[in-house]
Design an enzyme around this catalytic site. Structure first.
Site, PDB file in Angstrom:
ATOM      1  N   ARG A 223     -39.380 -34.741 -66.613  1.00  0.00           N
ATOM      2  CA  ARG A 223     -40.009 -33.736 -65.764  1.00  0.00           C
ATOM      3  C   ARG A 223     -40.732 -34.368 -64.582  1.00  0.00           C
ATOM      4  NH1 ARG A 223     -41.378 -29.310 -67.821  1.00  0.00           N
ATOM      5  NH2 ARG A 223     -42.379 -30.090 -69.706  1.00  0.00           N
ATOM      6  N   TYR A 224     -41.368 -35.509 -64.827  1.00  0.00           N
ATOM      7  CA  TYR A 224     -42.144 -36.179 -63.779  1.00  0.00           C
ATOM      8  C   TYR A 224     -41.286 -37.264 -63.146  1.00  0.00           C
ATOM      9  CZ  TYR A 224     -46.141 -33.957 -66.088  1.00  0.00           C
ATOM     10  OH  TYR A 224     -47.015 -33.062 -66.629  1.00  0.00           O
TER      11      TYR A 224
ATOM     12  N   ARG B 164     -41.566 -41.030 -65.152  1.00  0.00           N
ATOM     13  CA  ARG B 164     -41.754 -41.242 -66.589  1.00  0.00           C
ATOM     14  C   ARG B 164     -41.021 -40.174 -67.394  1.00  0.00           C
ATOM     15  NH1 ARG B 164     -45.834 -39.052 -63.992  1.00  0.00           N
ATOM     16  NH2 ARG B 164     -47.374 -37.678 -64.927  1.00  0.00           N
TER      17      ARG B 164
ATOM     18  N   CYS C 220     -42.636 -35.084 -89.059  1.00  0.00           N
ATOM     19  CA  CYS C 220     -44.035 -35.525 -88.974  1.00  0.00           C
ATOM     20  C   CYS C 220     -44.567 -35.716 -90.385  1.00  0.00           C
ATOM     21  CB  CYS C 220     -44.900 -34.493 -88.261  1.00  0.00           C
ATOM     22  SG  CYS C 220     -44.332 -34.167 -86.583  1.00  0.00           S
TER      23      CYS C 220
ATOM     24  N   CYS D 252     -48.552 -29.373 -87.937  1.00  0.00           N
ATOM     25  CA  CYS D 252     -49.647 -28.622 -87.321  1.00  0.00           C
ATOM     26  C   CYS D 252     -49.119 -27.228 -87.020  1.00  0.00           C
ATOM     27  CB  CYS D 252     -50.064 -29.295 -86.025  1.00  0.00           C
ATOM     28  SG  CYS D 252     -50.285 -31.080 -86.199  1.00  0.00           S
TER      29      CYS D 252
ATOM     30  N   CYS E 230     -48.019 -26.336 -83.445  1.00  0.00           N
ATOM     31  CA  CYS E 230     -47.249 -27.379 -82.756  1.00  0.00           C
ATOM     32  C   CYS E 230     -46.460 -26.812 -81.594  1.00  0.00           C
ATOM     33  CB  CYS E 230     -46.283 -28.072 -83.725  1.00  0.00           C
ATOM     34  SG  CYS E 230     -45.231 -29.286 -82.890  1.00  0.00           S
TER      35      CYS E 230
ATOM     36  N   ARG F  69     -43.947 -28.029 -80.252  1.00  0.00           N
ATOM     37  CA  ARG F  69     -42.499 -28.197 -80.460  1.00  0.00           C
ATOM     38  C   ARG F  69     -42.045 -27.627 -81.788  1.00  0.00           C
ATOM     39  NH1 ARG F  69     -43.484 -33.540 -78.412  1.00  0.00           N
ATOM     40  NH2 ARG F  69     -43.833 -32.951 -76.268  1.00  0.00           N
TER      41      ARG F  69
ATOM     42  N   ASP G  44     -50.692 -24.132 -75.965  1.00  0.00           N
ATOM     43  CA  ASP G  44     -49.484 -23.602 -75.324  1.00  0.00           C
ATOM     44  C   ASP G  44     -49.163 -22.227 -75.907  1.00  0.00           C
ATOM     45  OD1 ASP G  44     -49.015 -25.844 -73.695  1.00  0.00           O
ATOM     46  OD2 ASP G  44     -48.134 -26.935 -75.381  1.00  0.00           O
TER      47      ASP G  44
ATOM     48  N   ASP H  12     -50.670 -27.034 -69.827  1.00  0.00           N
ATOM     49  CA  ASP H  12     -49.274 -27.384 -69.573  1.00  0.00           C
ATOM     50  C   ASP H  12     -48.637 -26.099 -69.052  1.00  0.00           C
ATOM     51  OD1 ASP H  12     -46.926 -28.913 -69.531  1.00  0.00           O
ATOM     52  OD2 ASP H  12     -47.526 -29.943 -71.372  1.00  0.00           O
TER      53      ASP H  12
ATOM     54  N   LYS I 166     -48.398 -30.755 -66.698  1.00  0.00           N
ATOM     55  CA  LYS I 166     -49.826 -30.635 -67.001  1.00  0.00           C
ATOM     56  C   LYS I 166     -50.635 -30.414 -65.723  1.00  0.00           C
ATOM     57  CE  LYS I 166     -49.309 -33.834 -70.862  1.00  0.00           C
ATOM     58  NZ  LYS I 166     -47.867 -34.168 -70.626  1.00  0.00           N
TER      59      LYS I 166
HETATM   60  C1  LIG Z   1     -47.232 -35.113 -71.169  1.00  0.00           C
HETATM   61  C2  LIG Z   1     -45.932 -35.517 -70.684  1.00  0.00           C
HETATM   62  C3  LIG Z   1     -45.728 -36.779 -70.101  1.00  0.00           C
HETATM   63  C4  LIG Z   1     -46.857 -37.783 -69.945  1.00  0.00           C
HETATM   64  O1  LIG Z   1     -47.813 -37.308 -69.039  1.00  0.00           O
HETATM   65  P1  LIG Z   1     -49.076 -38.199 -68.632  1.00  0.00           P
HETATM   66  O2  LIG Z   1     -49.932 -37.268 -67.816  1.00  0.00           O
HETATM   67  O3  LIG Z   1     -48.567 -39.357 -67.855  1.00  0.00           O
HETATM   68  O4  LIG Z   1     -49.746 -38.616 -69.907  1.00  0.00           O
HETATM   69  C5  LIG Z   1     -44.474 -37.096 -69.645  1.00  0.00           C
HETATM   70  N1  LIG Z   1     -43.451 -36.217 -69.742  1.00  0.00           N
HETATM   71  C6  LIG Z   1     -43.622 -34.991 -70.263  1.00  0.00           C
HETATM   72  C7  LIG Z   1     -42.476 -34.056 -70.312  1.00  0.00           C
HETATM   73  C8  LIG Z   1     -44.859 -34.600 -70.761  1.00  0.00           C
HETATM   74  O5  LIG Z   1     -45.020 -33.388 -71.314  1.00  0.00           O
HETATM   75  S1  SF4 Z   2     -48.433 -31.461 -83.037  1.00  0.00           S
HETATM   76 FE1  SF4 Z   2     -46.318 -31.138 -83.721  1.00  0.00          FE
HETATM   77  S2  SF4 Z   2     -45.299 -33.079 -83.286  1.00  0.00           S
HETATM   78 FE2  SF4 Z   2     -47.511 -33.503 -83.279  1.00  0.00          FE
HETATM   79  S3  SF4 Z   2     -47.998 -34.143 -85.379  1.00  0.00           S
HETATM   80 FE3  SF4 Z   2     -48.381 -31.938 -85.245  1.00  0.00          FE
HETATM   81  S4  SF4 Z   2     -46.460 -31.006 -85.966  1.00  0.00           S
HETATM   82 FE4  SF4 Z   2     -45.991 -33.124 -85.430  1.00  0.00          FE
END
Ligand SMILES: *Cc1c(COP(=O)(O)O)cnc(C)c1O
Ligand code: SF4
Length: 394
Positions: free
Chosen positions: A126-127, A130, A139, A143, A146, A148, A307, A344, A351
């Site tokens: 996305r960025y 990175r 996991c 959580c 979560c 995801r 989220d 986010d 973010k």
């Molecule tokens: C959070 C995240 C990152 C890392 O973001 P930083 O602000 O550099 O910690 C990179 N890619 C994605 C898709 C993210 O959600």
């Molecule tokens: S937030 Fe989601 S990915 Fe992270 S430890 Fe909890 S269940 Fe696992």
């Protein structure tokens, strides 16, 4: 059970091991083994009810929510639950409630739009510089909120199908990427050798400067942070780690020692908390949390607004309250202890930092600011300051 008072639990680093489990005949050798901890996770209603009297809402939650996100709780983490308090902040994070089956029109399966930013299955780009590399869907515990949960735990309809070879090739080709964040799921559930294969393959790519791992294993399963694991990780520096602690009670003696072990192997540690109703939505709790984190050599990094994940509305805190929490920290305590509050952006904007307004007014020649005590100050812009202060030509 011989539990110290709740306040002690929250403010100090006390051992919880093996506590209640000792009365169940568990030896400390078993307790200290991550294999035993994983094997003995609480995953069914029957196991849960052996240890705990559930409320009706929790019972229905366990029965109804299992098709979306599985339940799993390590004995270590379960031990932190106050069995007599249905409002226990640890309980709310890992025991499902019936509210998880409620959905609102704003909620989404993929609230951060990750799936649409995946050039390769498992790699979110996305960025500009990175990537987020989702290496597993498992996991140590799950959580309930979560972000995801659509793919994590393997219970839902969608599956994470990471294509490792395609991901490595993408990273090799894209020389603009300098930072890879391993996440999931939890990468520290891999064996040392499997994790090392990934790390060494990444280190073979010359333009990758910076590696990090996002993991809640030091919290859910501190027994996994063995000297062997730390010695392996240390070969791949610069390597940072982001852990996930929401409530001060999670920072037990065992967790502190695991975090120190990582830090002693040169791994800088950051924490990502999620702002959760009834867990960490008050200033006292948040202050204790960030202070305890610093004592564990962990720098609070992000505080996430929850989220818009399906079935999470009961844990939501208004943004206004999140801003007030940051305002209660900034200036009032160590700057290192203050995380950046972020949303986010729903749908995939990344973010976005959310801050209290300290800038009251900006005009061409001055900025009007206020400090943490509410006092106002004026900062003149350089252009408004007339002439050189010292005329050296003289
Ligand atoms: C959070 C995240 C990152 C890392 O973001 P930083 O602000 O550099 O910690 C990179 N890619 C994605 C898709 C993210 O959600
Ligand atoms: S937030 Fe989601 S990915 Fe992270 S430890 Fe909890 S269940 Fe696992």
């Amino acid at each position: 059970m011989n539990y110290p008072a709740a306040l002690d639990l929250e403010k100090s680093f006390l051992s919880h091991a093996p506590g209640y489990w000792a009365s169940q005949g568990v030896t400390s050798a078993d307790w200290n083994s991550h294999v035993w901890q994983l094997k003995n996770r609480i995953t069914t209603l029957r196991q849960l009810e052996e240890h705990l009297v559930l409320t009706e809402d929790e019972r229905n939650g366990v029965i109804l929510s299992g098709t979306k996100l599985a339940m799993a709780i390590t004995p270590h983490f379960f031990n932190l639950i106050d069995r007599d308090n249905p409002e226990c902040p640890i309980r709310k994070q890992v025991i499902p409630r019936v509210e998880e089956t409620w959905t609102s029109p704003y909620e989404m399966a993929d609230p951060c739009g990750e799936d649409s930013h995946m050039p390769v299955p498992g790699l979110v780009h996305r960025y500009p510089d990175r990537v987020l590399f989702l290496v597993t869907d498992r996991c140590a515990s799950y959580c309930r909120y979560c972000t995801r949960s659509r793919v994590v735990s393997g219970a839902g309809e969608q599956e994470l199908e990471t294509d490792f070879e395609a991901a490595f090739q993408y990273l090799e080709k894209h020389t603009e990427i300098r930072d890879v964040l391993l996440s999931g799921g939890d990468p520290l559930l891999f064996s040392d050798s499997k994790l090392e294969k990934i790390l060494s393959r990444l280190r073979d790519i010359p333009h990758l400067e910076f590696l990090r791992i996002g993991s809640r294993v030091p919290i859910f399963l501190p027994q996994r942070i063995t000297p062997q694991l730390c010695a392996m990780l240390q070969k791949y520096h610069p390597l940072f780690m982001s852990v996930h602690v929401n409530h001060p009670r999670e920072l037990t003696l065992e967790v502190k020692e695991a975090l120190e072990r990582l830090a002693n192997h040169g791994i800088p540690l950051g924490n990502q908390s999620v702002l959760l109703r009834g867990v960490n939505d008050n200033l006292d709790t948040m202050k204790t949390l960030v202070h305890k984190l610093l004592m564990c050599r962990v720098r609070p990094y992000y505080l996430y607004q929850l989220d818009l994940i399906q079935g999470s509305s009961h844990l939501e805190v208004p943004v206004e309250e999140g801003i007030a929490l940051i305002e209660g920290l900034r200036g009032h305590t160590t700057g290192y202890a203050v995380p950046q509050y972020v949303i986010d952006a729903p749908g995939g904007g990344g973010k976005v930092p959310i801050n209290p307004d300290y800038v009251l007014q900006r005009t061409g020649d001055r900025t009007l600011i206020r400090n943490f005590e509410g006092k106002t100050f004026e900062y003149p812009e350089p252009s408004a300051v007339s002439g050189p202060v010292l005329d050296l030509a003289e």
